[in-house]
Scaffold this active site. Sequence first.
Site, PDB file in Angstrom:
ATOM      1  N   LYS A   1      -2.879   5.141  -2.654  1.00  0.00           N
ATOM      2  CA  LYS A   1      -3.845   6.007  -1.986  1.00  0.00           C
ATOM      3  C   LYS A   1      -4.195   7.161  -2.903  1.00  0.00           C
ATOM      4  CE  LYS A   1      -3.998   3.817   1.940  1.00  0.00           C
ATOM      5  NZ  LYS A   1      -5.224   3.260   2.503  1.00  0.00           N
TER       6      LYS A   1
ATOM      7  N   GLY B   1      -4.581  -4.205   5.958  1.00  0.00           N
ATOM      8  CA  GLY B   1      -3.560  -3.986   6.980  1.00  0.00           C
ATOM      9  C   GLY B   1      -3.730  -2.637   7.638  1.00  0.00           C
TER      10      GLY B   1
ATOM     11  N   GLU C   1     -11.185   1.013  -3.699  1.00  0.00           N
ATOM     12  CA  GLU C   1     -11.505   0.745  -2.295  1.00  0.00           C
ATOM     13  C   GLU C   1     -12.080   1.996  -1.634  1.00  0.00           C
ATOM     14  OE1 GLU C   1      -8.237  -1.198  -0.326  1.00  0.00           O
ATOM     15  OE2 GLU C   1      -8.909  -0.626   1.670  1.00  0.00           O
TER      16      GLU C   1
ATOM     17  N   SER D   1       0.858  -1.178   0.000  1.00  0.00           N
ATOM     18  CA  SER D   1       0.000   0.000   0.000  1.00  0.00           C
ATOM     19  C   SER D   1       0.899   1.234   0.000  1.00  0.00           C
ATOM     20  CB  SER D   1      -0.891  -0.019   1.242  1.00  0.00           C
ATOM     21  OG  SER D   1      -1.668   1.151   1.302  1.00  0.00           O
TER      22      SER D   1
ATOM     23  N   LYS E   1     -10.255  -6.622   7.826  1.00  0.00           N
ATOM     24  CA  LYS E   1      -9.203  -6.292   8.803  1.00  0.00           C
ATOM     25  C   LYS E   1      -9.727  -6.766  10.141  1.00  0.00           C
ATOM     26  CE  LYS E   1      -7.625  -2.074   6.486  1.00  0.00           C
ATOM     27  NZ  LYS E   1      -7.780  -0.607   6.467  1.00  0.00           N
TER      28      LYS E   1
ATOM     29  N   ASP F   1      -7.213   3.301  -3.203  1.00  0.00           N
ATOM     30  CA  ASP F   1      -7.979   3.377  -1.951  1.00  0.00           C
ATOM     31  C   ASP F   1      -8.239   4.851  -1.642  1.00  0.00           C
ATOM     32  OD1 ASP F   1      -9.102   3.112   0.540  1.00  0.00           O
ATOM     33  OD2 ASP F   1      -7.407   2.046   1.446  1.00  0.00           O
TER      34      ASP F   1
ATOM     35  N   LYS G   1      -1.345  -1.001  -4.282  1.00  0.00           N
ATOM     36  CA  LYS G   1      -2.538  -0.223  -3.921  1.00  0.00           C
ATOM     37  C   LYS G   1      -2.061   1.196  -3.660  1.00  0.00           C
ATOM     38  CE  LYS G   1      -4.976  -0.062   0.488  1.00  0.00           C
ATOM     39  NZ  LYS G   1      -5.799  -0.840   1.440  1.00  0.00           N
TER      40      LYS G   1
ATOM     41  N   ASP H   1     -14.017  -1.174   2.841  1.00  0.00           N
ATOM     42  CA  ASP H   1     -13.111  -1.358   3.976  1.00  0.00           C
ATOM     43  C   ASP H   1     -13.799  -0.754   5.205  1.00  0.00           C
ATOM     44  OD1 ASP H   1     -11.091  -1.030   5.898  1.00  0.00           O
ATOM     45  OD2 ASP H   1      -9.659  -0.054   4.587  1.00  0.00           O
TER      46      ASP H   1
HETATM   47  O1  SMG Z   1      -0.649  -2.166   6.625  1.00  0.00           O
HETATM   48  O2  SMG Z   1       0.286  -1.971   4.680  1.00  0.00           O
HETATM   49  C1  SMG Z   1      -0.485  -1.603   5.550  1.00  0.00           C
HETATM   50  C2  SMG Z   1      -1.322  -0.366   5.269  1.00  0.00           C
HETATM   51  C3  SMG Z   1      -2.493  -0.722   4.457  1.00  0.00           C
HETATM   52  O3  SMG Z   1      -3.399   1.118   3.301  1.00  0.00           O
HETATM   53  C4  SMG Z   1      -3.439   0.440   4.278  1.00  0.00           C
HETATM   54  N1  SMG Z   1      -4.308   0.644   5.269  1.00  0.00           N
HETATM   55  O4  SMG Z   1      -7.456   2.057   4.538  1.00  0.00           O
HETATM   56  O5  SMG Z   1      -6.603   0.245   3.926  1.00  0.00           O
HETATM   57  C5  SMG Z   1      -6.506   1.294   4.529  1.00  0.00           C
HETATM   58  C6  SMG Z   1      -5.236   1.716   5.225  1.00  0.00           C
HETATM   59  C7  SMG Z   1      -5.445   2.241   6.585  1.00  0.00           C
HETATM   60  C8  SMG Z   1      -4.173   2.538   7.301  1.00  0.00           C
HETATM   61  S1  SMG Z   1      -4.350   3.657   8.595  1.00  0.00           S
HETATM   62  C9  SMG Z   1      -3.327   3.100   9.822  1.00  0.00           C
HETATM   63 MG    MG Z   2      -8.581   0.957   3.011  1.00  0.00          MG
END
Ligand code: SMG
Ligand code: MG
Length: 385
Positions: free
Chosen positions: A177, A308, A231, A148, A280, A203, A175, A256
């Site tokens: 952002k 994650g 996402e 990510s 998650k 995402d 992925k 999510d």
């Molecule tokens: O753990 O590699 C990881 C991060 C994955 O992008 C990720 N998580 O919305 O999916 C999501 C975000 C939230 C992270 S906020 C701590």
């Molecule tokens: Mg997410």
Amino acid sequence: MNPTPAIVPLAAVTIDAVELVRVDLPLVRPFTTSFGRQTRRETLLVRVRTPEADGWGEIVTPAAPVYSEEFTAGAALVLRDHLVPWLLAPGSEVTAEDVGTRLARAHGHRMAKAALEVAVMDAQLRTAGVALADHLGAVVDRVPAGVSVGIPDGGIPELLEQVAGYLDEGYLRVKAKVQPGFDVAPMTALREHVGTGVALQVDGNAGYHPDDPAHVRALDGLDELGLVMIEQPFGTDRIRDHARHAARWRTPVCLDESIHDATRARDAVESGAAGIVNIKLGRVGGLLESVRIRDTCRARGVPVWCGGMLETGVGRAANVALAALDGFRFPGDTSASNRYWAEDVTEPFVLEGGYVAVPRSPGIGRTPRETWVAEAAIERIDRHR
Ligand code: SMG
Ligand code: MG
């Protein structure tokens, strides 16, 4: 489809004390999403002390209530003053299933509850000498790893450079952002840079408004890029808006933040809001609810994958076991430890040919190093207090 055997009950454990262990770790690079920029992880591990074995779980809260209502200081408070006393009060013997029952009268606080559930299950599994992955019915020995990528400080050039580095390391999907103002242009550039062969998804972290024409135009633009999924573009409660726009897009919508539990997953899937579900275990209150969401989605032909929350090795161990179950179809946010930390608090997870090995030693299969625990701040809640 592999039939998954029912989870065999494990013997209850007697909890002597619950400890909260403070984590404050710098990330190897800042991680920016539509809700903000993080440079470190400030969270808590939970240690459940039993006569036979200690069990570990990770609270996946961020420091601030920006991903959901939960945040680390709030989790510490609710655990200390409410959840742990409730868990310990009605009798000394507990199972992971009891955690949900005993804590059910607390609304929300799923990340705090999840950490306790995982820690109790870990203590049970270590006592029984069984690995979490085996207990849950894992169908693979290694899981495909995605990465990510946050919104880089350096804009498009840095995005392309970071992604190229991760692809060189072997990550099997990217992925990225996105947020209003950083979406179609950078993702078009990224798609051109990596080619059509790379599994690419975005995402939005609930950063888009379904009634804002500019936001919808941007999402329509992303829909042209051959992404594996989009996402959580809209807010947590916007199930109908996700369904309305998902019906127009060719790219599947993955939810999510919106999916708190199996009931919400059912409603999201049946209404067409989610064609894919990100699981998650912290967001949904634990491993048992995660498996129920998998079951709900699998019965409706909807694939899931393991998200994650920038976990240390403790939380990652549970994620990787979960990602090894039948029904988990896409590479997860189950990156190697070095994508996050200069030094993890446990034996690190490593990337081998794009995969991460599923731990097979008893319990979650990872334990924080004693030298690290000795230095981390600890708060202890005893049974007889
Ligand atoms: O753990 O590699 C990881 C991060 C994955 O992008 C990720 N998580 O919305 O999916 C999501 C975000 C939230 C992270 S906020 C701590
Ligand atoms: Mg997410």
